[in-house]
Design an enzyme around this catalytic site. Sequence first.
Site, PDB file in Angstrom:
ATOM      1  N   GLU A  38       1.091  23.035  10.091  1.00  0.00           N
ATOM      2  CA  GLU A  38       1.389  24.204  10.444  1.00  0.00           C
ATOM      3  C   GLU A  38       2.994  23.770  11.387  1.00  0.00           C
ATOM      4  O   GLU A  38       3.145  22.791  12.085  1.00  0.00           O
ATOM      5  CB  GLU A  38       0.791  25.163  11.365  1.00  0.00           C
ATOM      6  N   HIS A 100       5.543  31.198  13.167  1.00  0.00           N
ATOM      7  CA  HIS A 100       4.961  29.926  12.804  1.00  0.00           C
ATOM      8  C   HIS A 100       4.114  29.933  11.210  1.00  0.00           C
ATOM      9  O   HIS A 100       4.569  30.989  10.667  1.00  0.00           O
ATOM     10  CB  HIS A 100       3.582  29.893  13.685  1.00  0.00           C
ATOM     11  N   HIS A 102       1.497  29.632   7.992  1.00  0.00           N
ATOM     12  CA  HIS A 102       0.198  29.471   7.602  1.00  0.00           C
ATOM     13  C   HIS A 102       0.072  28.849   6.047  1.00  0.00           C
ATOM     14  O   HIS A 102       0.777  29.224   5.351  1.00  0.00           O
ATOM     15  CB  HIS A 102      -0.603  31.051   7.522  1.00  0.00           C
ATOM     16  N   ASP A 113      -4.183  34.204  16.584  1.00  0.00           N
ATOM     17  CA  ASP A 113      -2.843  34.600  16.569  1.00  0.00           C
ATOM     18  C   ASP A 113      -2.535  35.852  17.524  1.00  0.00           C
ATOM     19  O   ASP A 113      -1.998  35.961  18.459  1.00  0.00           O
ATOM     20  CB  ASP A 113      -2.168  34.948  15.236  1.00  0.00           C
TER      21      ASP A 113
END
Length: 154
Positions: A38, A100, A102, A113
């Site tokens: 990630e 970010h 996934h 999150d």
Amino acid sequence: MNNDELTYKDSDGSLVVIMQAVHKLLRSYRQLESDSTEAAGVLIGERRGRHIVICDMSEPGKGDIRNRFGVNRKGLHHQAKVDLVFERSDGAQQYLGEWHTHPENLPSPSSIDENSWRLNLANHKPMILLIVGREGLWIAKQNGNVISPLTMME
């Protein structure tokens, strides 16, 4: 997803625009391989009345903790990037939110999150939340503790 700028709207008609260069850079961090980790950073841009334009972003780097199913944005370079862009733009561009990745085709936020955003993004102005998947983006606006997904405009 293509490499053009993207425009999203929320329920009150406010727009969020992701400029082409930012969209291209976000795509470069997709977790396409089985060992891809990630990635995360911050979103930087302008508030134009009730609309938001994402013009820049920070990238993963030294100090960040990255693994397949998690990331902790610890690097000091993220704040340094916000400070630099703010200064160079005479304050027009600022910190707007978080991004970010996934490792899923069409991403959605985890409870981790959502809890992190509610805890760490308390702000009097709307903040942008973005998750990059292998095939698509999930994007939302956070107002206080309310997280509202945005709709892509065709």
